[in-house]
Design an enzyme around this catalytic site. Structure first.
Site, mmCIF file in Angstrom:
data_model
loop_
_atom_site.group_PDB
_atom_site.id
_atom_site.type_symbol
_atom_site.label_atom_id
_atom_site.label_comp_id
_atom_site.label_asym_id
_atom_site.label_seq_id
_atom_site.Cartn_x
_atom_site.Cartn_y
_atom_site.Cartn_z
ATOM 1 N N LYS A 139 -14.967 69.857 15.234
ATOM 2 C CA LYS A 139 -15.674 69.101 16.276
ATOM 3 C C LYS A 139 -16.131 67.787 15.688
ATOM 4 O O LYS A 139 -16.370 67.696 14.479
ATOM 5 C CB LYS A 139 -16.904 69.889 16.740
ATOM 6 C CG LYS A 139 -17.394 69.496 18.098
ATOM 7 C CD LYS A 139 -16.517 70.154 19.150
ATOM 8 C CE LYS A 139 -16.997 69.960 20.556
ATOM 9 N NZ LYS A 139 -16.373 70.944 21.447
ATOM 10 N N GLY A 195 -19.870 67.029 35.890
ATOM 11 C CA GLY A 195 -18.896 66.239 35.134
ATOM 12 C C GLY A 195 -17.521 66.870 35.195
ATOM 13 O O GLY A 195 -17.164 67.540 36.179
HETATM 14 N N1 GLU Z 1 -14.096 69.918 24.052
HETATM 15 C C1 GLU Z 1 -13.393 71.033 24.578
HETATM 16 C C2 GLU Z 1 -14.046 72.330 24.114
HETATM 17 O O1 GLU Z 1 -15.210 72.360 23.748
HETATM 18 C C3 GLU Z 1 -11.888 70.956 24.318
HETATM 19 C C4 GLU Z 1 -11.479 70.957 22.886
HETATM 20 C C5 GLU Z 1 -9.973 70.726 22.673
HETATM 21 O O2 GLU Z 1 -9.237 70.666 23.631
HETATM 22 O O3 GLU Z 1 -9.600 70.600 21.510
HETATM 23 O O4 GLU Z 1 -13.445 73.377 24.162
#
Ligand code: GLU
Length: 408
Positions: free
Chosen positions: A101, A215
């Site tokens: 992340k 959102g």
């Molecule tokens: N931000 C999204 C999540 O928390 C997608 C992450 C991604 O597609 O890599 O799952």
């Protein structure tokens, strides 16, 4: 209040207990934490420095995968908790990825589009050594979208002097994005809801839903549920919500949001009041730590569909379980986004282009299979959905680490 990271680690520890694993050192700490401080020129010509992070929590099962968040509250602890969540999510959905992340400490509402472009490009210039289709693959998260992904892709491809579409997912269709990616998180959660209500013998038209967040996740979830005949009685954005016991016209509410910036079309309520509504399904779809030890006794919903990452703390989850309220965990409910990110990565690597129907079918199968796996463990172990999901996800990470010779 326990932090998001403490809460996630407690859940992992409970999962280890459930599995009888005594040593889980391989998952207790992130494998790599990178902090960057990078410059971006503002519209007034002045340089401003921004703090950014990228955490690779665990990559035993494949390249780190996870979004990049732009938010003023981004911290290393928050990004780590989210990266751990991604490692568990990709494992639960059997994707060949680990968990990562990223985040930038910034309030996007304080910046013009040009400034956000320079911030996105600055972030990726500082982290270009990390991002690679076989190492670490970013995607959108809170307050980032296909627009930021386009800038990040362009900057990376310029630095590396080659095309590499599989280095990032959540791209627009024009830049090798995948059909269905923009609504995939909501769609995935909807498939989980459908399975759940089918098992309970509930009917969509008799099922009331309150959605916190309008959102990319909450907005699409409300719209999909509304289109399938569910009674969406409340929805909110960061400034508050609207409520109608007879069901809102979600199309109108979301159109108002587009034109005025706020949801409109029912009785005005606060975000706190939305959480306390007497509904069948409460879908917190915005940020973490919304249902905590402090407000859990006010929750009257029958089911919590965790569409945000970490909206219910570990302490609140066990209280909900004792009260007989089911809480379907984030690593299951919101996994649709990363599942379609995986489909995008596969298409980019093979050069194939899949149709929207193909993607929907594959997504539905991935989500319903995962739901059934979790349901099975829940029954076998006599535990909550959340503990069952964490146990299954941890088990696969443990097995990968063990085969690599990295775990006892
Ligand atoms: N931000 C999204 C999540 O928390 C997608 C992450 C991604 O597609 O890599 O799952």
């Amino acid at each position: 209040m326990e932090t998001f990271l403490e809460s996630n680690l407690k859940l992992v520890n409970e999962a280890a207990k459930l599995l009888g694993l005594s040593d889980i050192s391989y998952i207790l700490k992130p494998k790599r934490i990178i902090e960057v401080n990078f410059p971006a020129r503002m519209d007034d010509g002045k340089i401003k420095y921004f703090k950014g992070y990228r955490v690779n929590y665990n990559d035993s099962r494949g390249p780190a995968k996870g979004g990049v968040r732009f938010h003023p509250n981004v911290s290393v602890d928050e990004v780590s908790a989210l990266a751990l969540g991604m490692a568990l999510k990709t494992s639960l959905l059997k994707l060949p990825f680990g968990g990562g992340k990223g985040g930038v400490v910034v309030n996007p509402k304080d910046h013009s589009a040009l400034e956000l472009e320079r911030i996105s490009r600055g972030y990726v210039r500082a982290l270009a050594f990390e991002f690679d289709p076989d190492i670490d693959v970013p995607a959108p998260d809170v307050y980032t979208s296909s627009r930021e992904m386009s800038w990040i892709l362009d900057e990376l491809e310029t630095i590396k002097s080659r095309h590499m579409p599989a280095v990032i997912t959540g791209k627009p269709l024009e830049l090798s994005g995948s059909l269905g990616r923009n609504y995939s998180t909501a769609m995935g959660g909807f498939y989980i809801l459908q399975e759940y209500i089918k098992n309970k013998g509930m009917k969509p038209e008799e099922t009331t839903i309150a959605v916190q967040g309008a959102g990319n996740v909450g907005g699409f979830l409300a719209k999909i549920a509304y289109d399938h005949g569910y009674k969406v009685v409340a929805i909110s954005d960061s400034s508050g919500g609207v409520y109608d016991s007879k069901g809102l016209n979600i199309e109108d509410v979301l159109n108002k949001k587009l034109s005025t910036g706020h949801v409109e079309g029912g009785k005005k309520i606060t975000n706190e009041e939305l959480l306390q509504l007497d509904v069948d399904v409460l879908a917190p779809s915005a940020l973490e730590n919304q249902i905590t030890k402090e407000n859990v006794s006010d929750i009257r919903a029958r089911l919590i569909l965790e569409m945000a990452n970490g909206p219910v703390t570990e302490e609140a989850s066990s209280i909900l379980y004792e009260r007989g309220i089911d809480s379907l965990p984030d690593i299951l409910c919101n996994a649709g986004g990363v599942v379609v990110s995986y489909f995008e990565w596969v298409q980019n690597r093979t050069g194939e282009i899949w149709s929207e129907e193909e993607i929907s079918e594959k997504l539905k199968k991935s989500m319903t299979d995962a739901f059934k796996d979790v349901e099975q463990i829940k029954q076998d172990k006599g535990t909550s959905y959340k503990n069952a999901a964490y146990a299954l996800a941890l088990k696969r990470i443990y097995e990968a680490e063990k085969m690599r010779g990295n775990a006892n």
